[in-house]
Design an enzyme around this catalytic site. Structure first.
Site, PDB file in Angstrom:
ATOM      1  N   HIS A 165       0.185   4.781   4.076  1.00 46.39           N
ATOM      2  CA  HIS A 165      -0.473   5.236   3.168  1.00 46.39           C
ATOM      3  C   HIS A 165       0.007   6.695   2.941  1.00 46.39           C
ATOM      4  O   HIS A 165       0.311   7.169   1.830  1.00 46.39           O
ATOM      5  CB  HIS A 165      -1.923   5.181   3.418  1.00 46.39           C
ATOM      6  CG  HIS A 165      -2.544   3.861   3.093  1.00 46.39           C
ATOM      7  ND1 HIS A 165      -3.838   3.635   2.908  1.00 46.39           N
ATOM      8  CD2 HIS A 165      -1.889   2.720   3.049  1.00 46.39           C
ATOM      9  CE1 HIS A 165      -4.145   2.407   2.613  1.00 46.39           C
ATOM     10  NE2 HIS A 165      -2.998   1.634   2.842  1.00 46.39           N
TER      11      HIS A 165
ATOM     12  N   SER B  50       0.828  -1.425   0.096  1.00 49.99           N
ATOM     13  CA  SER B  50       0.057  -0.044  -0.175  1.00 49.99           C
ATOM     14  C   SER B  50       0.799   1.271  -0.075  1.00 49.99           C
ATOM     15  O   SER B  50       0.573   2.243  -0.661  1.00 49.99           O
ATOM     16  CB  SER B  50      -1.150  -0.016   1.090  1.00 49.99           C
ATOM     17  OG  SER B  50      -1.841  -1.154   1.111  1.00 49.99           O
TER      18      SER B  50
END
Length: 204
Positions: free
Chosen positions: A179, A128
């Site tokens: 993220h 991610s």
């Protein structure tokens, strides 16, 4: 730009780096998570990012290997699918080596910040942070290299980024540090990686 029309063989030929990373993601899931073989399970344990082992035992390789390991099939498939959608354009624009640098460094930045700010008992993994690094690079293009993207691609990537960040804070068990800081890493790297790109690439 984000609609794939190539055949499977063409995709592999045109985007070899994306293809290899996807194969690694899915292959590691299959051989170390799906197959109940103790030796392979040990490899998986060796590759996950465990903050305590990194910080106290200096097992720094985990910051890198964790980019390619995932928790379950859906985790691996979702990140690989995102890479298939958003990776090819940047691989073609940047070239193989710069794309690898963008992907890996973004993932490392996300994992490093997770190490610094996360709990010492935290275990994390996944692509991610690296994928959000691609989003960060696209945002840099939208803001400072508009000529490299057509209008439709710009609109699409902005909407997708907004949705991705909303889901980051709405879903459980998300590594928010990876993220956000993977995104920031990709945004910062894009400045250096895109130097010299003065004209829209032929793939758009």
């Amino acid at each position: 730009m984000f609609v794939r029309t190539e055949s499977f063989q063409e995709f592999i030929r045109f985007y070899p780096v994306v293809s290899v990373i996807v194969a690694i993601n899915l292959g590691l899931w299959f051989f170390t998570d799906f197959l109940p073989i103790p030796f392979l399970e040990a490899i998986r344990s060796f590759g996950l990012a465990q903050n305590g082992l990194i910080y106290y035992d200096q097992e720094y390789w985990r910051l890198f290997t964790a980019i390619f390991f995932h928790f379950g099939l859906m985790h691996a498939v979702f990140n690989s699918f995102s890479l298939v959608l958003f990776g090819p354009g940047l691989e073609r624009m940047l070239g193989k080596l710069k794309f690898i640098l963008l992907y890996v460094v973004s993932g490392l930045v996300g994992n490093l910040v997770t190490l610094w700010l996360g709990s010492e008992i935290l275990t994390h993994a996944g692509a991610s942070g690296a994928v959000f690094g691609l989003f960060g690079a696209y945002l840099f293009i939208v803001l400072y290299r508009k000529h490299l993207l057509d209008y439709q691609s710009t609109q699409m990537i902005v909407v997708i980024m907004i949705f991705a960040f909303i889901m980051t804070f709405m879903r459980a068990n998300i590594n928010i540090y990876a993220h956000i800081f993977g995104f920031m890493g990709g945004f910062g790297l894009a400045y250096f990686l895109l130097m010299g790109h003065k004209h829209r690439s032929h793939w758009i």
